[in-house]
Write a protein that holds these residues in place. Structure first.
Motif, PDB file in Angstrom:
ATOM      1  N   CYS A 283       0.854  -1.196   0.000  1.00  0.00           N
ATOM      2  CA  CYS A 283       0.000   0.000   0.000  1.00  0.00           C
ATOM      3  C   CYS A 283       0.887   1.242   0.000  1.00  0.00           C
ATOM      4  O   CYS A 283       1.987   1.226   0.544  1.00  0.00           O
ATOM      5  N   CYS A 288      -2.053   2.804   6.059  1.00  0.00           N
ATOM      6  CA  CYS A 288      -3.250   2.590   5.240  1.00  0.00           C
ATOM      7  C   CYS A 288      -4.286   1.756   6.010  1.00  0.00           C
ATOM      8  O   CYS A 288      -3.945   0.777   6.660  1.00  0.00           O
ATOM      9  N   HIS A 290      -6.927   0.602   4.396  1.00  0.00           N
ATOM     10  CA  HIS A 290      -7.512  -0.219   3.329  1.00  0.00           C
ATOM     11  C   HIS A 290      -9.009   0.022   3.177  1.00  0.00           C
ATOM     12  O   HIS A 290      -9.778  -0.904   2.941  1.00  0.00           O
ATOM     13  N   CYS A 296      -4.034   1.878  -2.513  1.00  0.00           N
ATOM     14  CA  CYS A 296      -4.200   0.766  -1.562  1.00  0.00           C
ATOM     15  C   CYS A 296      -4.216  -0.556  -2.337  1.00  0.00           C
ATOM     16  O   CYS A 296      -5.104  -0.798  -3.159  1.00  0.00           O
ATOM     17  N   ALA A 297      -3.240  -1.386  -2.048  1.00  0.00           N
ATOM     18  CA  ALA A 297      -3.105  -2.658  -2.771  1.00  0.00           C
ATOM     19  C   ALA A 297      -4.233  -3.623  -2.411  1.00  0.00           C
ATOM     20  O   ALA A 297      -4.637  -4.460  -3.225  1.00  0.00           O
ATOM     21  N   VAL A 298      -4.765  -3.483  -1.212  1.00  0.00           N
ATOM     22  CA  VAL A 298      -5.837  -4.379  -0.765  1.00  0.00           C
ATOM     23  C   VAL A 298      -7.125  -4.068  -1.527  1.00  0.00           C
ATOM     24  O   VAL A 298      -7.768  -4.962  -2.100  1.00  0.00           O
TER      25      VAL A 298
HETATM   26 ZN   LIG Z   1      -4.266  -0.406   1.950  1.00  0.00          ZN
END
Ligand SMILES: [Zn+2]
Ligand SMILES: Nc1nc2c(ncn2[C@@H]2O[C@H](COP(=O)(O)OP(=O)(O)OP(=O)(O)O)[C@@H](O)[C@H]2O)c(=O)[nH]1
Ligand SMILES: [Mg+2]
Length: 355
Positions: A283, A288, A290, A296-298
């Motif tokens: 992220c 983060c 999320h 945000c990678a999630v």
């Molecule tokens: Zn995130």
């Protein structure tokens, strides 16, 4: 019967030696009811209370004995013994106490494996399963999922549920069983090892006690209430919660749970939702949450369908519960501290007045 037969080991014996507990009996708590305990010892099952000092110095529920604990005790007779010390626990399964926010309830201690039992007919709920996984993972207990009552639904529906579980929950064994037909019993039996302790977690009525009875091979296991009179004329009602199987495995029955509230369980969430935690490393922001952040990678993985949306939402819900629990605990600690300061200052002021 030797202590080893109900799970005692060298580590505990070493602790006993190093802490001058040689003159005490050693036993394992198999049932608890209102601060009275049934302790299994080589002299039999004894009713016990804790020594006054243990109660006075207890800071939380964790300082009291719980089912599964090893304790040092003095036995006076069959209905009267005093527990002096709780030996170190290697695992504690706990949840947020129902109706007492910020309090913990211990479900069982010194557990190696937990059977998470859900009935295939109506009880089945993956979100709840993730909750149980989280409490297992935060207490170093290995979970095994049991889908029970498979005799009540058709094979197609069973395989659908199994696929459903496996897409969301990885690396946890899942066994479909029926207590009616004893389907799946073979698999359970291969998992159960001598000297290891297994507990049964799940809602009421899913078949935990039935399974325990069947595995024990005894036709009449005590699942109903036994009351024992004590020398003080009080009664303790409780069922025997811990049994030893023929192959040496130790099973702990637990009453059904309606709520599985998350307490302080950082590592539990990390293991249960390991994909979310792995992705969160990428992220953009270190803190983060999320939920709305750019980069945000999630969230990205949820959008793409790499993370199940329901699972993600379940994660956020438990994360909030955990945070709420922790802030409640921190808040009450702070209050205690502040109160301590007031008392200290007051005492100081009184002293000054005197001289
Ligand atoms: Zn995130
Ligand atoms: N059809 C079917 N009925 C079952 C099965 N397992 C248990 N039952 C029935 O379900 C009811 C509840 O079973 P229990 O074993 O008492 O359930 P429990 O999980 O111990 O429930 P609590 O002690 O209340 O938490 C009983 O009437 C059992 O006979 C199963 O595999 N198939
Ligand atoms: Mg039961």
């Amino acid at each position: 019967m030797r202590l080893e037969d109900f799970g005692y080991n060298n580590k505990l014996e070493q602790f006993r030696n190093e802490n001058n507990l040689i003159n005490f009996e050693i036993g394992r708590v198999i049932a608890e009811h209102k601060e009275r305990y049934i302790v299994k010892t080589i002299k039999g099952e004894i009713e016990a209370e804790i020594i006054g000092n243990m109660r006075f110095t207890a800071k939380s529920r964790e300082d009291f004995p719980a089912v599964g604990d090893w304790v040092a005790l003095t036995i006076y007779d069959q209905d009267f013994a005093i527990i002096h010390k709780i030996l170190p626990r290697f695992s504690i399964i706990k949840r947020q106490a129902v109706g007492q926010f910020g309090e913990i309830q211990i479900i069982a201690t010194n557990i190696d494996y937990a059977f998470l039992v859900q009935a295939a007919d109506r009880d089945f709920n993956i979100n709840r399963l993730e909750r149980y996984l989280t409490i297992c993972h935060s207490s170093k207990v290995s979970p095994i999922i049991l889908l029970s009552k498979t005799d009540l639904i058709d094979a197609h529906r069973i395989s659908m549920i199994l696929v459903n579980i496996k897409t969301r929950i990885k690396n946890v064994p899942v066994i479909a069983i029926s207590n009616e037909t004893q389907d799946g019993y073979g698999e359970i039996k291969t998992i159960i090892e001598k000297g290891k302790t297994y507990c049964m977690l799940g809602s009421s009525g899913v078949g935990k006690s039935t399974l325990l009875n069947n595995l024990s091979g005894k036709t009449i296991m005590q699942t109903d209430i036994i009351s024992q009179s004590t020398n003080k004329g009080r009664h303790v009602t409780s069922h025997r919660a811990l049994i030893i199987l023929e192959n040496g495995g130790i099973l702990v029955d637990n009453p059904g749970m309606r709520e599985v509230g998350i307490a302080n369980s950082t590592s539990g969430l990390e293991i249960t939702f390991d994909m979310i935690f792995r992705l969160s490393q990428s992220c953009k922001f270190k803190d983060c949450t999320h939920t709305h952040e750019t980069g945000c990678a999630v969230l990205e993985a949820v959008e793409k369908g790499d993370i199940d949306r329901t699972s993600y939402e379940n994660y956020l819900k438990m994360e909030r519960e955990k945070a709420h629990f922790e802030s409640t605990v921190a808040e009450s600690r702070k209050k205690d501290k502040e109160f301590g300061k007031i008392v200290k200052n007051y005492k100081k002021a009184m002293k000054k007045k005197k001289y």
